[in-house]
Scaffold this motif. Structure first.
Motif, PDB file in Angstrom:
ATOM      1  N   GLU A 150      37.301  68.705  -7.549  1.00  0.00           N
ATOM      2  CA  GLU A 150      37.272  67.707  -6.400  1.00  0.00           C
ATOM      3  C   GLU A 150      38.421  67.439  -5.785  1.00  0.00           C
TER       4      GLU A 150
ATOM      5  N   LEU B 217      41.452  70.253   0.519  1.00  0.00           N
ATOM      6  CA  LEU B 217      40.874  71.348   1.716  1.00  0.00           C
ATOM      7  C   LEU B 217      40.321  70.415   2.878  1.00  0.00           C
ATOM      8  N   MET B 218      39.729  69.764   2.606  1.00  0.00           N
ATOM      9  CA  MET B 218      39.145  68.764   3.616  1.00  0.00           C
ATOM     10  C   MET B 218      40.180  67.829   4.369  1.00  0.00           C
ATOM     11  N   GLY B 219      41.169  67.315   3.794  1.00  0.00           N
ATOM     12  CA  GLY B 219      42.477  66.935   4.504  1.00  0.00           C
ATOM     13  C   GLY B 219      43.077  67.876   5.313  1.00  0.00           C
ATOM     14  N   GLU B 220      43.265  69.131   4.883  1.00  0.00           N
ATOM     15  CA  GLU B 220      43.899  70.259   5.479  1.00  0.00           C
ATOM     16  C   GLU B 220      43.243  70.613   6.634  1.00  0.00           C
ATOM     17  N   LEU B 221      41.630  70.854   6.540  1.00  0.00           N
ATOM     18  CA  LEU B 221      40.620  71.080   7.494  1.00  0.00           C
ATOM     19  C   LEU B 221      40.807  70.231   8.589  1.00  0.00           C
ATOM     20  N   ASP B 222      40.879  68.875   8.181  1.00  0.00           N
ATOM     21  CA  ASP B 222      41.028  67.829   9.222  1.00  0.00           C
ATOM     22  C   ASP B 222      42.106  67.947  10.016  1.00  0.00           C
TER      23      ASP B 222
ATOM     24  N   GLN C 217      38.914  70.279  -3.508  1.00  0.00           N
ATOM     25  CA  GLN C 217      38.298  69.967  -2.188  1.00  0.00           C
ATOM     26  C   GLN C 217      38.670  68.933  -1.200  1.00  0.00           C
ATOM     27  N   ALA C 218      39.015  67.867  -1.975  1.00  0.00           N
ATOM     28  CA  ALA C 218      39.761  66.695  -0.912  1.00  0.00           C
ATOM     29  C   ALA C 218      40.948  67.378  -0.145  1.00  0.00           C
TER      30      ALA C 218
END
Length: 483
Positions: free
Chosen positions: A293, A299-304, A296-297
């Motif tokens: 988790e 990665l989501m922040g990096e993707l954003d 994933q968080a």
């Protein structure tokens, strides 16, 4: 005279037959103590009850249930112990009543035992129903002979408790096997909340010698702020009261002082339909899930962050391209080429899970649309160097501008032109790559700086690129910061 004698003989025979039948009835009903049988030489007396040789007296002295049967399977006598065992009045038990307590399978087993026991000692286990309870009996039969009567004596031993104890031991063994085989930590507590059993997974996160301690003493749990009113003892109290606990997250401090995230569930422990005997608590290790988790968080922040940066870059490319192109057609062509270059580098990064890329791969991706022109005319050396994602994107744009310029005006615009891309220097601060064109049209310095030159010089932040325009061919020194 003959007729009168015959009539007398018939009457005498009928009287004797009636006497014999009455004697047999009296034997079965226990109304006589002995029978006198007249033989050819002398009379024999067979004792049926009373005195030390009475089989009835002997059977009544037995602690186990016992019954005597004749050779036809008729019940001659059942002792008081057997009647009590079968919950019937003494003297009221009959062979048909006994058979009625058995199902078809056990009836067949009983009849088979009864027939064989008249010849030799035999034993068998049968199950019979007494009231609402089913009991297991060990029957042992032996031949029985008293006077002219032959049959079998059978003892009935109740082995229900023995079988129940064996079943309980097997159940305990199976429960322990299941407990030790579980991957999750499992802790069993009694009604007082003290640990009675636990498996190996639980031993690794519990205090030393947890058996006999309360659940709170055995394992150090802490709960998130949302559950600050919850305690370890509350879990056991709720479960033993019949209120299951499911999906409660907590942290466990192990004996090694490590903190492990767990999900707790607890349920009442009910044995054989009786009242609650305690509770069973399971703790599922959430360490891997929590790590996933967090990853994933991240990665989501990096993707954003990357999406925002990419959109900002696209908007900047669009605005700068529009400022330097005179027609819509020129803008569309230049802008599309630069976005495709950006997309090519992003594709490489996506395939590499956004890990480091080698410079030669970034260069190959930008030269791919011009493969028919550049085949065998591009020489590289020392480009097997990994760079991070941000640097790869910048290099992709630089290589695109240099390639586009070479195709339009430089070495790739004529069949004899060549390009060399090689590493020329490495220091603690930067890595230097040189793009040099050969055998192309004579080069003249541009009168004004276009967006392509600006993009090249500014793309690498603290590094940058320096363009030179000697007549022999364009030279670009690309400096990549080591940081």
């Amino acid at each position: 005279m003959t007729s009168a004698v015959s009539a007398l003989s018939r009457a005498e025979l009928e009287a004797r037959l009636e006497e014999a039948e009455e004697t047999l009835r009296a034997i079965r009903d226990g109304e006589i103590d002995a029978v006198v049988v007249r033989g050819a030489d002398e009379e024999q007396v067979f004792t049926l009850e009373g005195g030390g040789q009475s089989y009835r007296t002997f059977m009544e002295a037995m602690d186990v249930g016992a019954a005597a049967f004749d050779q036809d399977g008729q019940l001659l006598y059942a002792n008081q112990a057997l009647c009590a065992l079968l919950d019937c009045a003494h003297g009221s038990l009959t062979a048909s009543a006994l058979i009625g307590l058995l199902d078809q399978v056990n009836q067949a087993a009983f009849r088979r035992l009864l027939a064989q026991a008249q010849r030799e000692r035999q034993s068998a286990e049968i199950h019979l129903r007494v009231g609402s309870a089913e009991r297991s009996m060990l029957l042992t039969g032996t031949p029985l002979e008293f006077g002219v009567v032959r049959g079998a004596a059978i003892t009935f031993t109740d082995i229900s408790e023995r079988e129940q104890a064996a079943a309980a031991r097997e159940s305990e063994r199976l429960a322990r096997a299941i407990l030790s085989s579980a991957n999750e930590a499992v802790i069993v507590c009694d009604r007082a909340g003290r640990v009675t059993h636990l498996n190996g997974a639980a031993m690794r996160i519990c205090a030393e010698a947890p058996v006999g301690k309360t659940f709170a003493e055995a394992i150090a749990l802490s709960f998130p702020e949302a559950s600050e009113l919850m305690s370890s003892d509350d879990i056991v109290v709720m479960a033993t009261a019949g209120l299951p606990v499911q999906g409660l997250e907590a942290a466990v401090r192990t004996p090694s002082a490590a903190i492990t995230d767990v999900m707790i569930s607890a349920a009442p422990l009910v044995v054989s339909g009786e009242r609650t005997q305690g509770c069973v608590v399971t703790l599922v290790d959430l360490s891997q899930r929590k790590a996933a988790e967090r990853h994933q968080a991240l990665l989501m922040g990096e993707l954003d962050h990357r999406v925002k940066n990419t959109l900002t870059m696209v908007m900047a490319i669009c605005a700068r391209t529009a400022a330097h192109e005179r027609t819509i057609e020129d803008f569309q062509k230049s802008f599309t080429g630069r976005i495709q270059a950006l997309a090519a580098t992003h594709t490489l990064l996506s395939n590499a899970s956004w890990q480091n890329l080698q410079i030669r791969d970034v260069l190959a991706a930008e030269l791919a649309p011009f493969a028919s022109l550049s085949g065998g005319r591009i020489v590289t050396d020392g480009l097997d160097i990994a760079v991070d994602a941000k640097t790869a994107v910048s290099l992709g744009l630089v290589f695109h501008e240099l390639t586009t310029n070479a195709v339009k005006y430089g070495a790739l615009s004529v069949p004899s032109g060549r390009i060399s891309v090689r590493r020329v220097g490495v220091t603690d601060e930067a890595l230097t790559i040189e793009w040099q064109e050969h055998d192309g049209p004579p080069v003249t310095p541009p009168q004004s700086s276009g967006f392509g030159q600006t993009l090249i010089s500014r793309s690498l932040g603290n590094g940058g690129a320096k363009l030179e325009f000697p007549p022999a061919g364009v030279v670009c020194q690309i400096s990549i910061p080591r940081s």
